[in-house]
Design a protein around this motif. Structure first.
Motif, mmCIF file in Angstrom:
data_model
loop_
_atom_site.group_PDB
_atom_site.id
_atom_site.type_symbol
_atom_site.label_atom_id
_atom_site.label_comp_id
_atom_site.label_asym_id
_atom_site.label_seq_id
_atom_site.Cartn_x
_atom_site.Cartn_y
_atom_site.Cartn_z
ATOM 1 N N VAL A 1 -16.576 37.967 -50.987
ATOM 2 C CA VAL A 1 -17.865 37.333 -51.266
ATOM 3 C C VAL A 1 -18.056 36.145 -50.329
ATOM 4 C CG1 VAL A 1 -17.834 38.046 -53.684
ATOM 5 C CG2 VAL A 1 -16.885 35.831 -53.038
ATOM 6 N N ALA A 2 -19.304 35.679 -50.222
ATOM 7 C CA ALA A 2 -19.630 34.527 -49.386
ATOM 8 C C ALA A 2 -19.259 33.232 -50.104
ATOM 9 C CB ALA A 2 -21.115 34.533 -49.034
ATOM 10 N N LEU A 3 -19.069 32.185 -49.354
ATOM 11 C CA LEU A 3 -18.806 30.877 -49.944
ATOM 12 C C LEU A 3 -20.030 30.411 -50.727
ATOM 13 C CD1 LEU A 3 -17.076 29.000 -46.979
ATOM 14 C CD2 LEU A 3 -15.990 30.039 -48.962
ATOM 15 N N PRO A 4 -19.831 29.728 -51.837
ATOM 16 C CA PRO A 4 -20.974 29.291 -52.639
ATOM 17 C C PRO A 4 -21.803 28.232 -51.907
ATOM 18 C CG PRO A 4 -18.928 28.355 -53.489
ATOM 19 C CD PRO A 4 -18.541 29.352 -52.448
ATOM 20 N N GLU A 5 -23.113 28.282 -52.108
ATOM 21 C CA GLU A 5 -24.015 27.282 -51.538
ATOM 22 C C GLU A 5 -24.041 26.021 -52.392
ATOM 23 O OE1 GLU A 5 -25.567 27.310 -48.761
ATOM 24 O OE2 GLU A 5 -25.207 29.376 -48.113
ATOM 25 N N VAL A 6 -23.885 26.188 -53.700
ATOM 26 C CA VAL A 6 -23.947 25.051 -54.610
ATOM 27 C C VAL A 6 -22.749 24.130 -54.361
ATOM 28 C CG1 VAL A 6 -23.939 24.319 -57.027
ATOM 29 C CG2 VAL A 6 -25.163 26.402 -56.341
ATOM 30 N N GLY A 7 -23.036 22.864 -54.152
ATOM 31 C CA GLY A 7 -21.985 21.879 -53.958
ATOM 32 C C GLY A 7 -21.428 21.813 -52.555
ATOM 33 N N ARG A 8 -22.004 22.574 -51.602
ATOM 34 C CA ARG A 8 -21.468 22.559 -50.244
ATOM 35 C C ARG A 8 -21.817 21.240 -49.556
ATOM 36 N NH1 ARG A 8 -22.568 27.430 -46.063
ATOM 37 N NH2 ARG A 8 -21.530 28.493 -47.808
ATOM 38 N N PRO A 9 -20.824 20.475 -49.088
ATOM 39 C CA PRO A 9 -21.106 19.190 -48.422
ATOM 40 C C PRO A 9 -21.842 19.396 -47.102
ATOM 41 C CG PRO A 9 -18.795 19.348 -49.104
ATOM 42 C CD PRO A 9 -19.380 20.716 -49.225
ATOM 43 N N LEU A 10 -22.646 18.399 -46.723
ATOM 44 C CA LEU A 10 -23.377 18.487 -45.466
ATOM 45 C C LEU A 10 -22.436 18.491 -44.268
ATOM 46 C CD1 LEU A 10 -26.366 16.051 -46.187
ATOM 47 C CD2 LEU A 10 -26.355 18.564 -46.237
ATOM 48 N N ASP A 11 -21.258 17.874 -44.403
ATOM 49 C CA ASP A 11 -20.315 17.815 -43.291
ATOM 50 C C ASP A 11 -19.251 18.909 -43.361
ATOM 51 O OD1 ASP A 11 -19.176 16.743 -45.555
ATOM 52 O OD2 ASP A 11 -18.049 15.178 -44.506
ATOM 53 N N PHE A 12 -19.461 19.933 -44.171
ATOM 54 C CA PHE A 12 -18.508 21.047 -44.271
ATOM 55 C C PHE A 12 -18.486 21.808 -42.952
ATOM 56 C CE2 PHE A 12 -17.749 25.590 -45.373
ATOM 57 C CZ PHE A 12 -16.420 25.470 -45.745
ATOM 58 N N GLY A 13 -17.294 21.952 -42.366
ATOM 59 C CA GLY A 13 -17.161 22.600 -41.068
ATOM 60 C C GLY A 13 -16.471 23.943 -41.104
ATOM 61 N N GLY A 14 -16.299 24.524 -42.303
ATOM 62 C CA GLY A 14 -15.708 25.852 -42.401
ATOM 63 C C GLY A 14 -14.252 25.895 -42.800
ATOM 64 N N ALA A 15 -13.655 24.762 -43.162
ATOM 65 C CA ALA A 15 -12.241 24.739 -43.560
ATOM 66 C C ALA A 15 -12.073 25.372 -44.940
ATOM 67 C CB ALA A 15 -11.719 23.313 -43.567
ATOM 68 N N ILE A 16 -11.166 26.349 -45.045
ATOM 69 C CA ILE A 16 -10.900 27.039 -46.311
ATOM 70 C C ILE A 16 -9.394 27.064 -46.527
ATOM 71 C CG2 ILE A 16 -11.237 29.149 -47.647
ATOM 72 C CD1 ILE A 16 -13.500 29.890 -45.771
ATOM 73 N N GLY A 17 -8.953 26.533 -47.656
ATOM 74 C CA GLY A 17 -7.528 26.496 -47.963
ATOM 75 C C GLY A 17 -7.194 25.275 -48.783
ATOM 76 N N GLN A 18 -6.007 24.750 -48.604
ATOM 77 C CA GLN A 18 -5.574 23.501 -49.237
ATOM 78 C C GLN A 18 -5.022 22.600 -48.130
ATOM 79 O OE1 GLN A 18 -3.993 26.532 -50.652
ATOM 80 N NE2 GLN A 18 -5.878 26.745 -51.834
ATOM 81 N N PHE A 19 -5.557 21.373 -48.034
ATOM 82 C CA PHE A 19 -5.233 20.516 -46.903
ATOM 83 C C PHE A 19 -4.918 19.096 -47.359
ATOM 84 C CE2 PHE A 19 -8.329 23.717 -45.582
ATOM 85 C CZ PHE A 19 -7.673 24.323 -44.526
ATOM 86 N N GLU A 20 -4.144 18.396 -46.525
ATOM 87 C CA GLU A 20 -3.884 16.969 -46.655
ATOM 88 C C GLU A 20 -4.112 16.339 -45.286
ATOM 89 O OE1 GLU A 20 0.060 16.461 -48.088
ATOM 90 O OE2 GLU A 20 -0.423 17.076 -50.141
ATOM 91 N N ALA A 21 -4.569 15.067 -45.293
ATOM 92 C CA ALA A 21 -4.889 14.392 -44.038
ATOM 93 C C ALA A 21 -4.282 12.996 -44.015
ATOM 94 C CB ALA A 21 -6.404 14.317 -43.853
ATOM 95 N N ARG A 22 -3.886 12.561 -42.829
ATOM 96 C CA ARG A 22 -3.437 11.187 -42.629
ATOM 97 C C ARG A 22 -3.742 10.790 -41.190
ATOM 98 N NH1 ARG A 22 1.429 10.425 -40.018
ATOM 99 N NH2 ARG A 22 2.590 12.311 -39.480
#
Length: 384
Positions: free
Chosen positions: A206-227
């Protein structure tokens, strides 16, 4: 003398022959027994043997999302006593699990184990190459114990509809009659080659949901951590500062855009470089301070979609790095000691200066002007 020379020559010949045999085994085809002329293909009488080996293909979820990398596991289970007593090596290159996995999608998207898991793994043939499979905990089925081996693949999900993976095939050789020889104490006399097919695997996409999609969403799908980290702990006015972002986790690395920092008011991005890897993303930003004073690096966020149920958009936030501020060397020299220390004139000093100006304009200046007028008037009377 000649006897000793003959013995020495024979010993050297034996060592050379053994070395040549070892080298030949190291370069031998991976699955030569499976396609050799001496192997006899399994017949209907070998159907019971096929029941001693089972194949499973497991996906991450019942439903997949377009754009993700599906973590798919292929598991091979073989009855432990059969593996110990009857399985044959399928090549001169000895394997811990002497079987060949034939699955084009696994060969293309195979994900190797990390070093710690690989040390405890088992060698197995995937197509015409040797890979390391994860050893699974033995399990019981129909009163028998089974050994398990697992291969994993990151399969890209490219379109809405259905992801279909062709049924894998497991090929192996076995024998039931052995004899002892000078070279091998278990030389097989009735080798058979068996192929066991798994089932076709498929999942709805299925396609990714439109509801709640952030304006800066760049296509990342998974589980991530950042530093983030910087090349220094001091920000200097007019000089670029290097900020490095590290994103790690599990997901579709290489298929999504890096976070943008061009909306920051205190910094201007003068250059950036994204370096995606198999399990990470590294982005280097060159930032020029635009504010009169900065105390920390920008807040960097990666908007991503977490496909684990219930499936929702999240953010991986990298905490800002505190910075010390230092004015430019030229500005500090022109401003004197106070400017070199980064001090600005206080509000009290500014107010006092304003009072002096007002006093001069409204008190001193009129008095001086009146004095000039009186002096010229008196001078005029004397001359007349």
């Amino acid at each position: 003398m000649s006897v000793h020379a003959t013995c020495l020559l024979l010993a050297l010949t034996s060592v050379t022959a053994a070395g040549s045999a070892a080298a030949a085994r190291g370069q031998a085809p991976l699955v030569d027994l499976l396609r050799g002329a001496n192997a006899v293909n399994a017949t209907a009488a070998d159907a019971q043997v096929s029941e001693l080996l089972r194949v499973e293909v497991l996906g991450p979820r019942d439903t997949l999302f377009v754009g993700e990398l599906a973590d798919v596991a292929l598991r091979v289970w073989v009855e432990s006593q059969f593996a110990r007593d009857s399985l044959q090596q399928i090549s001169a290159r000895r394997l811990d699990a002497p079987m060949q996995v034939v699955a084009p999608w696994m060969e293309t998207h195979f994900r190797a184990l990390d070093a710690s898991d690989a040390a405890q793994g088992a060698s197995i043939a995937l197509g015409d190459r040797i890979v390391t499979a994860r050893r699974l905990v033995e399990r019981e089925h129909a009163g028998a114990r089974y050994l398990g081996f697992e291969l994993r693949a990151n399969v890209p999900v490219e379109r809405v509809g259905e992801l279909r993976l062709a049924a894998p095939r497991i090929r192996f050789a076995y024998a039931t009659d052995f004899r002892a020889t000078l070279i091998d104490d278990r030389e097989p006399q009735d080798s058979r080659v068996v192929a066991v097919d798994g089932a076709l695997a498929s999942w709805p996409v299925v396609a990714l949901p439109e509801v709640g999609r952030p304006l800066d969403f760049g296509g990342a799908i998974g589980q991530f951590e950042a530093r983030v980290h910087t090349d220094r702990d001091t920000a200097v006015e007019g000089e670029p500062l290097r900020l490095t972002l590290e994103v790690r986790g599990s997901g579709n690395f290489g298929a999504f855009a890096a976070p943008r920092l061009d909306r920051e008011s205190e910094f201007r991005v003068v250059g950036s470089l994204a370096q995606p890897g198999v399990d990470h993303l590294r982005v280097t930003y060159d930032l020029l301070p635009t504010a009169k004073r900065v105390v920390q690096t920008p807040r960097v966020e990666l908007a991503y979609f977490d496909p684990t149920p219930p499936g929702e958009y999240r953010r991986a936030v990298a905490a800002p790095v505190p910075l010390r501020w230092r004015a430019a060397a030229s500005a500090a020299a022109g401003a004197g000691p106070a400017g070199a220390l980064g001090h600005e004139p206080g509000s009290g000093m500014a107010a006092a200066g304003s009072l002096y100006v007002l006093a001069f304009v409204f008190v001193v200046a009129p008095v001086l002007l009146l004095g000039v007028v009186l002096w010229r008037w008196r001078r005029g009377r004397k001359s007349s």
